[in-house]
Scaffold this motif. Structure first.
Motif, mmCIF file in Angstrom:
data_model
loop_
_atom_site.group_PDB
_atom_site.id
_atom_site.type_symbol
_atom_site.label_atom_id
_atom_site.label_comp_id
_atom_site.label_asym_id
_atom_site.label_seq_id
_atom_site.Cartn_x
_atom_site.Cartn_y
_atom_site.Cartn_z
ATOM 1 N N PHE A 28 57.525 35.593 17.838
ATOM 2 C CA PHE A 28 56.179 36.076 17.588
ATOM 3 C C PHE A 28 56.238 37.104 16.471
ATOM 4 C CE2 PHE A 28 52.483 38.771 18.036
ATOM 5 C CZ PHE A 28 51.466 37.828 18.148
ATOM 6 N N ALA A 29 55.403 36.928 15.444
ATOM 7 C CA ALA A 29 55.429 37.824 14.288
ATOM 8 C C ALA A 29 54.010 38.184 13.878
ATOM 9 C CB ALA A 29 56.159 37.151 13.121
ATOM 10 N N LEU A 30 53.736 39.469 13.797
ATOM 11 C CA LEU A 30 52.423 39.952 13.366
ATOM 12 C C LEU A 30 52.619 41.282 12.662
ATOM 13 C CD1 LEU A 30 49.318 39.615 13.379
ATOM 14 C CD2 LEU A 30 49.299 40.806 15.588
ATOM 15 N N ALA A 31 52.188 41.354 11.402
ATOM 16 C CA ALA A 31 52.467 42.525 10.559
ATOM 17 C C ALA A 31 51.287 43.487 10.496
ATOM 18 C CB ALA A 31 52.854 42.055 9.150
ATOM 19 N N SER A 32 50.638 43.721 11.633
ATOM 20 C CA SER A 32 49.457 44.588 11.667
ATOM 21 C C SER A 32 49.729 45.940 11.020
ATOM 22 C CB SER A 32 49.003 44.818 13.102
ATOM 23 O OG SER A 32 48.530 43.637 13.692
ATOM 24 N N ARG A 33 48.749 46.395 10.255
ATOM 25 C CA ARG A 33 48.835 47.712 9.629
ATOM 26 C C ARG A 33 48.395 48.817 10.577
ATOM 27 N NH1 ARG A 33 47.220 44.002 5.254
ATOM 28 N NH2 ARG A 33 48.833 44.181 3.660
#
Length: 346
Positions: free
Chosen positions: A250-255
């Motif tokens: 699972f990959a999510l680059a939320s700021r």
């Protein structure tokens, strides 16, 4: 004794976002506990409604019967400071803050300052404020003038998930989040480009209609980088949990995240996580379950992806830690019980 509540909310309560999912789950839990809930839709456009939409929302709120207990979603409440200060003495107003509006990505400094000012004023008119993470509680104490006693943390619940096998060949990378600038999908796409020499597939699941400018920019980016056959911009999905059970990473680059419900859901499925050290994400994702990198650092994100793609043993090790962490997370009945208990005191 009948317990009555007015729940005021902006937009479409059925939208597939973390914030609206939280609202739906909490409302269901409160009803199970005997609360009689009147839904009050405030219209579209929040947190940037037109003057007419704002006036219409204030008129609806102004018509609520004196003495009523009103729980209002923060996406609207933060810009309803005039109504809140005017009606604070005749209504019992409780705000539900997923994260402060001024912390949304991409705002101008003037817009950010305005939102912080209006939300601070609105929050000052409440009987109580419910937040979804300890980090948001700290933010409201430090920068919005609220006291610890004025705030209650009600973490989102997480249902148990089917354990992911993590043995895909090639590895499948899953990202779930509305196509907004804050979610950092551009960082993920650029990081995937950096590991194009490896075997992998990827899906980015989330609404493409709430921010059409960002959605189109992401589609263009995938085309320009030549990744259309490897990255699926899948749009909304009825059952993201089924996708998580079949994913490998699972990959999510939320700021920024006020909590990050999808990270908790990924943990419940035992998915190793790659994300950014942003907002409440470090409070949700344990060190041994994922790799957190600096915000907007494409190369660091790519390095973490590479490690997880080429090393099945690393995936399994972090997946085991993720699943163990997921089993410790609160469930939705816990969330509803916390909120119900608070509302009963008001």
């Amino acid at each position: 004794m009948t317990r009555k509540l007015v729940f005021a909310y902006p937009g479409d309560l059925q939208l597939k976002t973390g914030g609206y999912a939280y609202d739906r789950k909490v409302l269901a839990g409160l009803r199970d506990r005997g609360w009689e809930i009147a839904l009050l839709p405030l219209g579209a456009g929040f947190p940037a409604p037109t003057p007419d939409m704002l006036a219409a929302a204030q008129q609806k709120l102004g018509a609520i019967e004196d003495g009523s207990l009103v729980l209002i979603d923060g996406l609207a409440f933060g810009v309803l400071d005039e109504w809140a200060t005017r009606d604070a003495s005749r209504l019992r107003i409780v705000a539900l803050v997923h994260h402060p509006l001024a912390l949304e990505t991409g705002l101008s400094s003037d817009r950010q300052a305005l939102l912080k000012r209006t939300e601070r004023r609105a929050l000052g008119a409440t009987r109580h404020v419910i937040v979804t993470s300890p980090m948001t509680r700290r933010e409201l104490i430090a920068n919005y003038g609220l006291s610890l006693q004025h705030l209650t943390v009600a973490l989102p619940g997480t249902a148990p998930g089917a354990r992911a096998r993590l043995d895909g060949t090639p590895a499948h990378i899953l990202s779930v989040g509305t196509l907004l600038e804050r979610k950092g999908h551009d960082v993920l796409i650029r990081a995937l480009f950096e590991i194009r020499d490896l075997e992998w597939t990827a899906s980015i699941v989330g609404s493409q209609t709430l921010d059409q400018k960002t959605a189109q920019a992401l589609k263009t980016l995938v085309i320009d980088l030549g990744l259309t056959d490897r990255i699926d911009l899948a749009g909304e999905c009825e059952d993201t949990r089924a996708l998580m059970a079949k994913a490998d990473i699972f990959a999510l680059a939320s700021r920024y995240e006020g909590y990050g419900m999808v990270f908790a859901e990924a943990l419940s499925h035992g998915l190793p996580i790659i994300a950014c050290d942003a907002g409440a994400v470090p409070e949700v994702v344990p060190d041994d379950a994922g790799i957190l990198v600096p915000v907007d650092d494409v190369m660091a994100f790519a390095h973490a992806l590479r490690l997880m793609v080429i090393n099945p043993a690393e995936r399994q090790k972090r997946g085991e830690a993720a699943f163990a962490a997921g089993c410790r997370l609160p469930q939705w009945h816990d969330t509803a019980e916390i909120i119900s208990s608070v509302l009963e005191t008001l």
